[in-house]
Scaffold this motif. Structure first.
Motif, PDB file in Angstrom:
ATOM      1  N   LYS A 144       0.805  -1.220   0.000  1.00 47.80           N
ATOM      2  CA  LYS A 144       0.000   0.000   0.000  1.00 47.80           C
ATOM      3  C   LYS A 144       0.842   1.275   0.000  1.00 47.80           C
ATOM      4  CE  LYS A 144      -2.469  -1.235   3.620  1.00 47.80           C
ATOM      5  NZ  LYS A 144      -3.480  -1.133   4.693  1.00 47.80           N
ATOM      6  N   GLN A 412       0.748  -2.910   7.021  1.00 46.71           N
ATOM      7  CA  GLN A 412       0.348  -4.028   6.152  1.00 46.71           C
ATOM      8  C   GLN A 412       1.069  -5.299   6.576  1.00 46.71           C
ATOM      9  OE1 GLN A 412       0.552  -3.092   1.995  1.00 46.71           O
ATOM     10  NE2 GLN A 412       0.177  -5.187   1.338  1.00 46.71           N
ATOM     11  N   ALA A 415       1.841 -11.111   4.858  1.00 47.60           N
ATOM     12  CA  ALA A 415       1.079 -12.111   4.101  1.00 47.60           C
ATOM     13  C   ALA A 415      -0.096 -11.514   3.340  1.00 47.60           C
ATOM     14  CB  ALA A 415       0.567 -13.198   5.044  1.00 47.60           C
ATOM     15  N   VAL A 416      -0.405 -10.238   3.608  1.00 47.43           N
ATOM     16  CA  VAL A 416      -1.563  -9.596   2.979  1.00 47.43           C
ATOM     17  C   VAL A 416      -1.084  -8.678   1.863  1.00 47.43           C
ATOM     18  CG1 VAL A 416      -3.542  -8.085   3.325  1.00 47.43           C
ATOM     19  CG2 VAL A 416      -2.881  -9.692   5.121  1.00 47.43           C
ATOM     20  N   GLU A 418      -2.329  -6.317  -1.587  1.00 45.73           N
ATOM     21  CA  GLU A 418      -3.509  -5.603  -2.072  1.00 45.73           C
ATOM     22  C   GLU A 418      -3.439  -5.381  -3.580  1.00 45.73           C
ATOM     23  OE1 GLU A 418      -6.036  -4.359  -0.199  1.00 45.73           O
ATOM     24  OE2 GLU A 418      -5.296  -4.604   1.851  1.00 45.73           O
TER      25      GLU A 418
END
Length: 439
Positions: A144, A412, A415-416, A418
């Protein structure tokens, strides 16, 4: 006779040879040949006929000096040195995908030796200035802070600047996993051997399906560490010439520069700032400028990590790298103390092509976000001690109201990842909410 002819055809060594006349801890002195600088030679140990590749690093009259790619053990005065007519080339092919190899493309993962390969020179000139394509397409990495506030373009060269233990490897893993590039080249140069399997397992989840990892660890010779970076770039260029878009990520430029420092000082170069000889500063653009977008071919989008000793951004390697690259991402140790990961300091970071590749609405949202975040930083002490009275400064009031939203945007989990469109929409929504509340 056919077997002999085939053997002679495959032989890349010259019929003439030189003899070792002197050996030091880092350099071998040879007489009897007339090579040029950077010629590749093969040194043959007399006692067991084993050999080691080396490079001519200095020529002085009838003598020349070699830096071996391996170690000095076993060599002695009188051993033979042959010129290698094939030069410094590496075998490359599509079968490299999913493999872990050394700078000469020899397997380090226990797999089979590569077959059906073509030779690519390790040292090549950068893309000519007038053949470079204009960077006009966004390159999403799934992070992000980067996609929203430091947007990268396809073919851009970015630096990741950080001290030790701040989170470079974690961010590298996020970029490799989140990138939309079909081919990914990871060069691990001069790092600890332990970090290689850890990076693959923890940061990449053992998924190397579209990735090539080139490894030259800290226990390898300086020449292997130096040319490991160039070899990895040659692999990226092989895929780029097929018209593919490539993500190239290297850890780290500092270890690469330290390898050249060892080589340069051994050859008698004068040390300058922090002991780095002049050849180090001229070597950096030779590597970095090979990345980019080329007309009629693919692109290489590159991220180079720079280890900033003592978090000092005025370090000569960091300073020189910033002047060559198209942007820099600075990781903050202070942000890790506040639990913000990845700890990207958006106020000290910049992307030089961002404004040319994003839409106006995104640009306005990014500028406003940075402005609000800067106001918070400037008044942080006043806010914490309770000296600021709400209503004194409307801009600061809005920034305080949006502090939680902005911090959540910067955070963030590794593992995530976007989608680019969702990141931009989220950023715009934060600012639009702020503007609506202001009205």
């Amino acid at each position: 006779m056919k077997r002999i002819a085939k053997k002679l055809k495959n032989n890349t060594l010259s019929p003439l040879f030189g003899l070792i006349t002197k050996i030091s801890s880092t350099i071998i002195e040879v007489q009897g040949l007339n090579p040029g600088i950077s010629d590749i030679v093969e040194i043959v140990r007399e006692y067991d006929s084993s050999s080691e590749l080396g490079m001519v690093t200095e020529v002085r009259g009838e003598k020349f000096y070699i830096s071996p790619f391996g170690f000095m053990e076993g060599f002695k005065v009188g051993d033979k040195v042959f010129l290698n007519n094939s030069g410094l080339s590496i075998p490359v092919c599509d079968d490299l995908l999913g493999r872990v190899v050394d700078p000469f493309m020899r397997p380090k993962d226990g797999g089979d030796v590569l077959k059906k390969t073509k030779l690519m020179p390790i040292m090549k000139p950068p893309i000519e200035a007038m053949k470079r394509g204009i960077i006009d397409t966004t390159f999403s990495v799934g992070v992000k802070s980067i996609d929203g506030l430091l947007t990268c373009g396809k073919g851009q060269k970015m630096g990741i600047f950080a001290g030790s233990g701040v989170g470079k490897s974690t961010l590298m893993g996020m970029i490799v996993k989140g990138s939309n590039a079909p081919i990914k080249i990871v060069a691990l140069i001069g790092e600890r051997g332990r970090e290689v399997p850890e990076f693959i397992q923890k940061n990449l989840n053992n998924d190397l399906s579209d990735t090539v990892i080139v490894v030259a660890t800290s226990d390898d010779s300086p020449l292997m560490r130096k040319y490991g970076a160039f070899a990895a770039m040659s692999v990226a260029e092989y895929f780029k010439e097929q018209g593919r878009d490539v993500l190239f990520i290297m850890d780290s430029i500092t270890r690469f520069a330290m390898a050249q420092r060892e080589i340069g000082l051994a050859l008698g170069e004068p040390p300058t700032s922090k002991g780095y000889p002049p050849s180090v500063l001229s070597l950096l653009p030779q590597l970095m400028e090979r990345a980019g977008k080329e007309d009629g071919k693919g692109s290489i989008t590159a991220f180079f990590t720079v280890l900033v000793e003592g978090d000092d951004l005025s370090d000569p390697i960091a300073d020189q790298s910033r002047s060559i690259l198209d942007g820099h991402i600075v990781l903050s140790r202070e942000m890790t103390d506040f639990g913000i990961y990845p700890p990207i300091d958006i106020l000290k970071s910049a992307s030089r092509v961002m404004n040319d590749i994003i839409k106006d609405k995104h640009k306005f949202a990014a500028i406003t976000f940075k402005k609000l975040y800067s106001i918070l930083k400037d008044n942080e002490v006043l806010i914490r001690i309770g000296a600021y009275q709400k209503g004194t400064d409307k801009e600061l009031d809005f920034a305080i109201d949006k502090k939680r939203d902005m911090e959540e945007f910067l955070k963030q989990p590794p593992a995530v990842l976007e989608e680019y469109e969702n990141i931009v929409d989220n950023l715009i929504n934060i600012i639009e909410r702020r503007e609506n509340e202001r009205l």
